[in-house]
Design a protein around this motif. Sequence first.
Motif, short mmCIF file in Angstrom:
data_model
loop_
_atom_site.label_atom_id
_atom_site.label_comp_id
_atom_site.label_asym_id
_atom_site.label_seq_id
_atom_site.Cartn_x
_atom_site.Cartn_y
_atom_site.Cartn_z
N ASP A 147 0.79 -1.23 0.00
CA ASP A 147 0.00 0.00 0.00
C ASP A 147 0.82 1.27 0.00
O ASP A 147 0.40 2.31 0.52
N SER A 182 2.25 3.73 3.62
CA SER A 182 1.54 2.52 4.01
C SER A 182 0.85 2.62 5.36
O SER A 182 1.48 2.81 6.40
N ALA A 232 5.92 0.13 0.35
CA ALA A 232 5.65 0.02 1.78
C ALA A 232 6.88 -0.46 2.54
O ALA A 232 6.99 -0.24 3.74
#
Length: 503
Positions: free
Chosen positions: A158, A162, A281
Amino acid sequence: MSYDAIVIGYGPAGATMANLLGQRDWRVAVVERSRTVYADPRAITADHEAMRVFQHIGLAEEITRGTVPHPGTDFVGADGLPIKHYEPAPPPYLLGWEPNFMFCQPELEAVLRRGVDRFPNVEVMLGRSCRAVWQDEDGVRVQVDDDVLSAKYLVACDGASSGVRRDLAASLDDLAFDEWWVVVDTHVSGDAELPERVTQYCRPERPGTYIVGPGALRRWEIKLLPGEDPEEFRAPEKVRSVLGRFVDVGQVDIQRVAVYRFHALVVDRWRHGRIFLMGDAAHQMPPFLGQGMCAGIRDTVNLAWKLDGVERQGFDASLLDTYGQERKPHVRAVVETTKSLGVIIGETDPVEAARRDDTLRNLPRMTSVRQKSIPGLDSGLIALDEGGPGVAAGELFPQPRTSQGALLDDVIGAGFWLVVHRDDVLDQELRGTWAEVSGHIVHVTEEMDPDRLVRGWSEQFDAAAVIVRPDRYVFGAARDRDHLRGLVVDLVRRLRGGTAVRS
């Protein structure tokens, strides 16, 4: 709803991971807060190792249709003359693909997502957000908006900010690079006089990078000077003024302007129980070697086969610890190389720039092969010697094209390989031990290796046999039967939960 794995984030790393797990028949949920692919180019350069992974998931041919070979890089000093060159490795290509290529990220991501659509066992949830994560010894739970999903594993792809990394309180190692740069993507619309190669303008008065993308795409990455406010570069007139030092702005159409703070960061812990950090991330690096996305793709192929090995082949769960053991030092090494290039490019002191130019021009060689800047593995699941990696351990195994044009990975198939160059190294007992990893025994013929890539590579290590992992990194190379027996026993023991054997 229950899954084998949940992937948070659907950029290049997340989409590649979803393809790799979907291909292995894992039931996967992909959670992505955006509803569409981000429309503007970001990453623009990748390498043959990434393309080999895309080949593994059956998408390389489609991806290559939107790419062009990397033309090489020239570093230009303060006086406008060359101080260094980077060249792609020449053919025959070690991994079967162009060593480096240029691409448009939205197009590449679209191909990866279409690849995921092939797998009914992968559910993609666009426009959904991960709100919280919990785990115990048996699995993870993820709150996705108002729903709670459960899985055996969570892979967090992500991005640099993150949320999963934040919730884990995972610390980042700062590798001491922090600079502001403005990135300007353009389409050439006129008769602009531009270099045919990527050019690093190592000018102390305004360092910058010129990148030749596919089609009409041309990018400039321009360093902000000490004292300049990044907010100034949100004004179109400021961007055009600075870009005008590199190109006639009347000959290009500006497509995107983004101001970035380039960092060099690597997460300390890559595995947190059943949760793994991946891609941006887990690491962030400056763009000077074009390895940011490549690092994320390496993460995916490293972890995917290990997860599958633990869940489907009965390998010990400790194998999952080698994900971070291998990826962290590898990424750190690439970041350090990238930083060193940033120092060369970004020097703003005229006296130091002149000293830099003299030093580089007086080196025995001004030209480097780009891929030699990328190291192998030096830890994790590789054969170990007293001083570190054993013979050929941690190297990438070559991938020739056969005389019919097929690529070796496609001919042999997935899993472990035992590549044998001499029949006398094998006996029935060894074959039985090798069967414990469900691997292939491979005899590479002249038809399979017409350019002698495999044979030539093996000869430099005096290898009678080579053990190749599913991600095509070499576990180790053996000189004779006894050496090979030791390597195979070592591999089996470690996959089944034992400790390493020094070869």
